[in-house]
Design a protein around this motif. Structure first.
Motif, PDB file in Angstrom:
ATOM      1  N   ALA A   7      -6.248   2.052 -16.406  1.00  0.00           N
ATOM      2  CA  ALA A   7      -7.279   2.819 -17.115  1.00  0.00           C
ATOM      3  C   ALA A   7      -7.604   2.156 -18.444  1.00  0.00           C
ATOM      4  O   ALA A   7      -8.778   2.000 -18.804  1.00  0.00           O
ATOM      5  N   ALA A   8      -6.582   1.743 -19.171  1.00  0.00           N
ATOM      6  CA  ALA A   8      -6.806   1.080 -20.462  1.00  0.00           C
ATOM      7  C   ALA A   8      -7.513  -0.253 -20.277  1.00  0.00           C
ATOM      8  O   ALA A   8      -8.415  -0.605 -21.049  1.00  0.00           O
ATOM      9  N   ALA A   9      -7.135  -1.011 -19.255  1.00  0.00           N
ATOM     10  CA  ALA A   9      -7.794  -2.299 -18.990  1.00  0.00           C
ATOM     11  C   ALA A   9      -9.260  -2.085 -18.638  1.00  0.00           C
ATOM     12  O   ALA A   9     -10.137  -2.818 -19.109  1.00  0.00           O
ATOM     13  N   ALA A  10      -9.545  -1.069 -17.826  1.00  0.00           N
ATOM     14  CA  ALA A  10     -10.929  -0.786 -17.430  1.00  0.00           C
ATOM     15  C   ALA A  10     -11.774  -0.374 -18.626  1.00  0.00           C
ATOM     16  O   ALA A  10     -12.947  -0.727 -18.716  1.00  0.00           O
ATOM     17  N   LYS A  11     -11.178   0.373 -19.541  1.00  0.00           N
ATOM     18  CA  LYS A  11     -11.922   0.778 -20.733  1.00  0.00           C
ATOM     19  C   LYS A  11     -12.194  -0.411 -21.645  1.00  0.00           C
ATOM     20  O   LYS A  11     -13.184  -0.421 -22.369  1.00  0.00           O
ATOM     21  N   HIS A  12     -11.324  -1.413 -21.606  1.00  0.00           N
ATOM     22  CA  HIS A  12     -11.528  -2.629 -22.402  1.00  0.00           C
ATOM     23  C   HIS A  12     -12.699  -3.425 -21.834  1.00  0.00           C
ATOM     24  O   HIS A  12     -13.642  -3.728 -22.544  1.00  0.00           O
ATOM     25  N   SER A  13     -12.611  -3.782 -20.537  1.00  0.00           N
ATOM     26  CA  SER A  13     -13.705  -4.492 -19.862  1.00  0.00           C
ATOM     27  C   SER A  13     -13.409  -4.581 -18.368  1.00  0.00           C
ATOM     28  O   SER A  13     -12.245  -4.638 -17.973  1.00  0.00           O
ATOM     29  N   PRO A  14     -14.468  -4.626 -17.541  1.00  0.00           N
ATOM     30  CA  PRO A  14     -14.245  -4.784 -16.099  1.00  0.00           C
ATOM     31  C   PRO A  14     -13.486  -6.074 -15.782  1.00  0.00           C
ATOM     32  O   PRO A  14     -12.652  -6.100 -14.881  1.00  0.00           O
ATOM     33  N   SER A  15     -13.750  -7.136 -16.524  1.00  0.00           N
ATOM     34  CA  SER A  15     -13.069  -8.405 -16.261  1.00  0.00           C
ATOM     35  C   SER A  15     -11.579  -8.311 -16.553  1.00  0.00           C
ATOM     36  O   SER A  15     -10.752  -8.829 -15.793  1.00  0.00           O
ATOM     37  N   LEU A  16     -11.206  -7.671 -17.637  1.00  0.00           N
ATOM     38  CA  LEU A  16      -9.780  -7.512 -17.939  1.00  0.00           C
ATOM     39  C   LEU A  16      -9.119  -6.647 -16.865  1.00  0.00           C
ATOM     40  O   LEU A  16      -7.991  -6.914 -16.450  1.00  0.00           O
ATOM     41  N   ALA A  17      -9.826  -5.634 -16.392  1.00  0.00           N
ATOM     42  CA  ALA A  17      -9.293  -4.788 -15.310  1.00  0.00           C
ATOM     43  C   ALA A  17      -9.083  -5.616 -14.046  1.00  0.00           C
ATOM     44  O   ALA A  17      -8.069  -5.462 -13.360  1.00  0.00           O
ATOM     45  N   LYS A  18     -10.001  -6.509 -13.733  1.00  0.00           N
ATOM     46  CA  LYS A  18      -9.837  -7.371 -12.558  1.00  0.00           C
ATOM     47  C   LYS A  18      -8.612  -8.262 -12.713  1.00  0.00           C
ATOM     48  O   LYS A  18      -7.837  -8.442 -11.774  1.00  0.00           O
ATOM     49  N   ALA A  19      -8.447  -8.834 -13.903  1.00  0.00           N
ATOM     50  CA  ALA A  19      -7.296  -9.708 -14.149  1.00  0.00           C
ATOM     51  C   ALA A  19      -5.990  -8.950 -13.960  1.00  0.00           C
ATOM     52  O   ALA A  19      -5.068  -9.421 -13.266  1.00  0.00           O
ATOM     53  N   TYR A  20      -5.905  -7.760 -14.544  1.00  0.00           N
ATOM     54  CA  TYR A  20      -4.673  -6.977 -14.402  1.00  0.00           C
ATOM     55  C   TYR A  20      -4.495  -6.469 -12.973  1.00  0.00           C
ATOM     56  O   TYR A  20      -3.372  -6.366 -12.488  1.00  0.00           O
ATOM     57  N   ALA A  21      -5.565  -6.182 -12.278  1.00  0.00           N
ATOM     58  CA  ALA A  21      -5.467  -5.761 -10.876  1.00  0.00           C
ATOM     59  C   ALA A  21      -4.905  -6.892 -10.013  1.00  0.00           C
ATOM     60  O   ALA A  21      -4.112  -6.637  -9.102  1.00  0.00           O
ATOM     61  N   LEU A  22      -5.292  -8.128 -10.296  1.00  0.00           N
ATOM     62  CA  LEU A  22      -4.744  -9.260  -9.535  1.00  0.00           C
ATOM     63  C   LEU A  22      -3.233  -9.385  -9.735  1.00  0.00           C
ATOM     64  O   LEU A  22      -2.503  -9.682  -8.798  1.00  0.00           O
ATOM     65  N   MET A  23      -2.783  -9.139 -10.947  1.00  0.00           N
ATOM     66  CA  MET A  23      -1.342  -9.207 -11.199  1.00  0.00           C
ATOM     67  C   MET A  23      -0.620  -8.013 -10.571  1.00  0.00           C
ATOM     68  O   MET A  23       0.437  -8.158  -9.962  1.00  0.00           O
ATOM     69  N   LEU A  24      -1.206  -6.831 -10.701  1.00  0.00           N
ATOM     70  CA  LEU A  24      -0.550  -5.598 -10.277  1.00  0.00           C
ATOM     71  C   LEU A  24      -0.606  -5.366  -8.768  1.00  0.00           C
ATOM     72  O   LEU A  24       0.361  -4.914  -8.168  1.00  0.00           O
ATOM     73  N   PHE A  25      -1.733  -5.676  -8.131  1.00  0.00           N
ATOM     74  CA  PHE A  25      -1.903  -5.357  -6.708  1.00  0.00           C
ATOM     75  C   PHE A  25      -1.842  -6.572  -5.787  1.00  0.00           C
ATOM     76  O   PHE A  25      -1.908  -6.429  -4.568  1.00  0.00           O
ATOM     77  N   ALA A  26      -1.724  -7.791  -6.362  1.00  0.00           N
ATOM     78  CA  ALA A  26      -1.590  -8.989  -5.534  1.00  0.00           C
ATOM     79  C   ALA A  26      -0.408  -9.841  -5.973  1.00  0.00           C
ATOM     80  O   ALA A  26      -0.137 -10.870  -5.364  1.00  0.00           O
ATOM     81  N   GLY A  27       0.261  -9.459  -7.048  1.00  0.00           N
ATOM     82  CA  GLY A  27       1.426 -10.198  -7.494  1.00  0.00           C
ATOM     83  C   GLY A  27       1.120 -11.579  -8.053  1.00  0.00           C
ATOM     84  O   GLY A  27       1.991 -12.443  -8.092  1.00  0.00           O
TER      85      GLY A  27
END
Length: 184
Positions: A7-27
């Motif tokens: 949620a915090a990453a998404a509020k920062h920017s969609p790109s930061l959310a994508k970066a954190y999603a790659l780490m969190l949901f794809a390892g």
């Protein structure tokens, strides 16, 4: 906590959310793998949302070995956000966000490994996805999370208002309406 981070990453920017999603949901490993994979020329070629596969090529991988990572439904939802995979000045943003959220460098990847082995019950499958050995998966990630904790993890998706939410379980039984009590 994973939902709060997304949620915090998404509020920062969609790109930061994508970066954190790659780490969190794809390892995807932070720093090296993330920044190489997130380059526009690599992202377009190696992240295939149609086949739901990410190819971590040998020159991108920390361990110099190719691996194929599945794109789960929640990661697909994050990758569908507008914008590039990485924000401009990505290293600065990722590290500042990590400090702001009080995250260790590898915590997202560790969470992925723990949730994956809990959900799939296979040291081998998790080792292949994460680019680790079965011994490492067993030693560091096996039986560190319950199924009740892992199940909602895989349903964390973007939400316009809140940044991220845990989507309802599509397999949960539908609530039934009770018939009004008869008056005597």
């Amino acid at each position: 906590r994973a939902c709060e981070v997304m949620a915090a990453a998404a509020k920062h920017s969609p790109s930061l959310a994508k970066a954190y999603a790659l780490m969190l949901f794809a390892g995807v490993r932070p720093d090296g793998e993330l920044f190489k994979l997130g380059r526009p020329e690599n992202a377009a070629r190696l992240i295939n949302t149609r086949t739901k596969k990410i190819t971590i090529e040998q020159d991108i991988s920390k361990v110099n070995d190719i691996r194929i990572v599945d794109i789960c439904d929640s990661l697909a939802a994050w990758l569908a956000l507008d914008g590039p995979i990485l924000p401009p000045n990505a290293a600065r943003h990722v590290k500042a966000f990590r400090a702001d959220q009080k995250l260790s460098a590898d915590v997202c990847r560790h969470t992925f490994c723990t949730a994956h082995v809990t959900t799939h019950g296979s040291l081998a499958a998790t080792a292949l996805q994460a680019g680790n050995s079965e011994a490492i998966i067993k030693k560091h990630y096996y039986q560190h999370m319950t199924t009740d904790e892992a199940t909602p993890f895989w349903r964390i998706v973007p939400d316009g208002k809140l940044g991220a939410v845990i989507a309802p379980d599509p397999n949960a039984p539908k609530p039934t309406k009770k018939a009004p009590a008869k008056k005597k």
